[in-house]
Each structure stands twice: as structure tokens, then as C-alpha cells.
Scaffold this motif. Sequence first.
Motif, PDB file in Angstrom:
ATOM      1  N   ASP A 181       0.441  -1.128   0.229  1.00  0.00           N
ATOM      2  CA  ASP A 181      -0.160   0.055   0.188  1.00  0.00           C
ATOM      3  C   ASP A 181       0.871   1.048  -0.265  1.00  0.00           C
ATOM      4  N   VAL A 182       0.974   1.705  -0.871  1.00  0.00           N
ATOM      5  CA  VAL A 182       2.056   3.057  -1.634  1.00  0.00           C
ATOM      6  C   VAL A 182       0.828   4.571  -0.794  1.00  0.00           C
ATOM      7  N   SER A 183      -0.527   4.233  -0.448  1.00  0.00           N
ATOM      8  CA  SER A 183      -0.820   5.548  -0.032  1.00  0.00           C
ATOM      9  C   SER A 183      -0.595   6.112   1.272  1.00  0.00           C
ATOM     10  N   VAL A 184       0.490   5.951   2.511  1.00  0.00           N
ATOM     11  CA  VAL A 184       0.830   5.463   3.263  1.00  0.00           C
ATOM     12  C   VAL A 184       1.725   6.957   2.927  1.00  0.00           C
ATOM     13  N   SER A 185       2.031   7.467   3.824  1.00  0.00           N
ATOM     14  CA  SER A 185       3.450   8.288   4.099  1.00  0.00           C
ATOM     15  C   SER A 185       4.240   7.817   4.317  1.00  0.00           C
ATOM     16  N   THR A 186       4.957   7.525   4.071  1.00  0.00           N
ATOM     17  CA  THR A 186       6.442   6.901   4.173  1.00  0.00           C
ATOM     18  C   THR A 186       7.987   7.794   4.224  1.00  0.00           C
ATOM     19  N   TRP A 187       9.145   7.496   4.566  1.00  0.00           N
ATOM     20  CA  TRP A 187       9.838   8.462   4.632  1.00  0.00           C
ATOM     21  C   TRP A 187       9.381   9.558   4.153  1.00  0.00           C
ATOM     22  N   ASP A 188      10.100   9.999   3.591  1.00  0.00           N
ATOM     23  CA  ASP A 188       9.637  11.749   3.295  1.00  0.00           C
ATOM     24  C   ASP A 188       9.170  11.414   2.173  1.00  0.00           C
ATOM     25  N   TYR A 189       8.352  11.030   2.033  1.00  0.00           N
ATOM     26  CA  TYR A 189       7.340  11.499   0.522  1.00  0.00           C
ATOM     27  C   TYR A 189       5.655  10.937   1.030  1.00  0.00           C
TER      28      TYR A 189
ATOM     29  N   ASP B 129      17.017  10.095  -4.769  1.00  0.00           N
ATOM     30  CA  ASP B 129      17.243   9.481  -3.341  1.00  0.00           C
ATOM     31  C   ASP B 129      17.316   7.923  -3.171  1.00  0.00           C
ATOM     32  N   ALA B 130      17.761   7.517  -2.379  1.00  0.00           N
ATOM     33  CA  ALA B 130      17.796   6.190  -2.376  1.00  0.00           C
ATOM     34  C   ALA B 130      16.248   5.514  -1.178  1.00  0.00           C
ATOM     35  N   ILE B 131      15.078   4.548  -1.668  1.00  0.00           N
ATOM     36  CA  ILE B 131      14.843   3.668   0.017  1.00  0.00           C
ATOM     37  C   ILE B 131      14.617   2.399  -0.755  1.00  0.00           C
ATOM     38  N   ASP B 132      14.581   1.968   0.081  1.00  0.00           N
ATOM     39  CA  ASP B 132      13.712   0.598   0.752  1.00  0.00           C
ATOM     40  C   ASP B 132      12.491   0.156   1.494  1.00  0.00           C
ATOM     41  N   VAL B 133      12.085  -0.702   0.341  1.00  0.00           N
ATOM     42  CA  VAL B 133      10.649  -0.480   0.431  1.00  0.00           C
ATOM     43  C   VAL B 133      10.664  -2.532   0.983  1.00  0.00           C
TER      44      VAL B 133
END
Length: 166
Positions: A4-12, A76-80
Amino acid sequence: MAWDVSVSTWDYELEREPVAKGAQGTVYYGVRNDGLKVAVKIASNSRHAIKALRREVDLLRVLAKLGVGGVVECLDAIDVDGRPGMVMQRYQGNLHQWLGDVLREPGVESLYDVLSKCGQLAYVLGRVHKAEYEGGNVVHRDVKPENVFLDADGEPWLGDFGGAMK
């Protein structure tokens, strides 16, 4: 397993629906907490896709360090959930869309505009292919209008280095 990418995570904050989806991964539009509009490319679950995106992040950072302009920047590089994600600037469109518009409504300057963008792209490709990465020169291998992004000024930016090799 859905993510679910609708949640705010990281700084995005990412939009719920992807803007593009392919075998290697999915791209979502979003906004960084400072208001910058971004695109986030997240690798699919396959080992090949994960390795390719991590390599793309590394390659884009090397190209930036070498001062190769006209190439999409990895912000930026993030981990999901164990999958890499790459944050990029969101562009106004791509060369495929722009060429479609030109063909639908050609103008007096159309030929000049097309040749100008082709010249800019050739210059960028020349710089990219001269860059050294992991002991060899970079070869993009997937240059097509959909992988050339246009900024607000209409300037081209080469992207999608997932299939690049040395």
C-alpha cells in the motif's frame, strides 16, 4: 503480496495508483515533504529487478559525480519491504508524448525543434557512453522516446538506465 503506497513514508507522500508498471517495477508520482514533485520507481520482487534498480541508482550517482548532464538524477534511494526504490524529479512529459503533439499539429518550427532535441540527446548519449563505470564504458541499451523525459523548459533528460551495461 500488495504494498500500500498510499501511506506517507520516508519523506514522501505517494499517490495510490501507479503512473507506469512494467516487468522490472512500478513508478508512482509523489511529493517530497518540502513540496518537490517526484517520481518513485520501485523494483518488482524478482532478484533481477532488484539488482537492476540498485545498479541503476549506483550508475546514476556515478554519472552525476562525473558531471554528465542531461541524465535523470537519483535524488534518493529508499527501501520498501526489501525492494529498492529510486526517487527522481517528476518531469512534464516525455519525448514520445511531445513527438505525438508535434505530429498532430506541426508548426513552422517543428523540424527545427525535433532536430534540436535529437542533437541534445545525441550529445548526452555521447557523454554517457564515454563515462566509465565498473571498469568499462556505459551503454544505455534502451534509448527510446518513452525514456527521454522533458522538463518544464522542454529540455530532454535521459532516463531508465535499468538495462545499461558496461
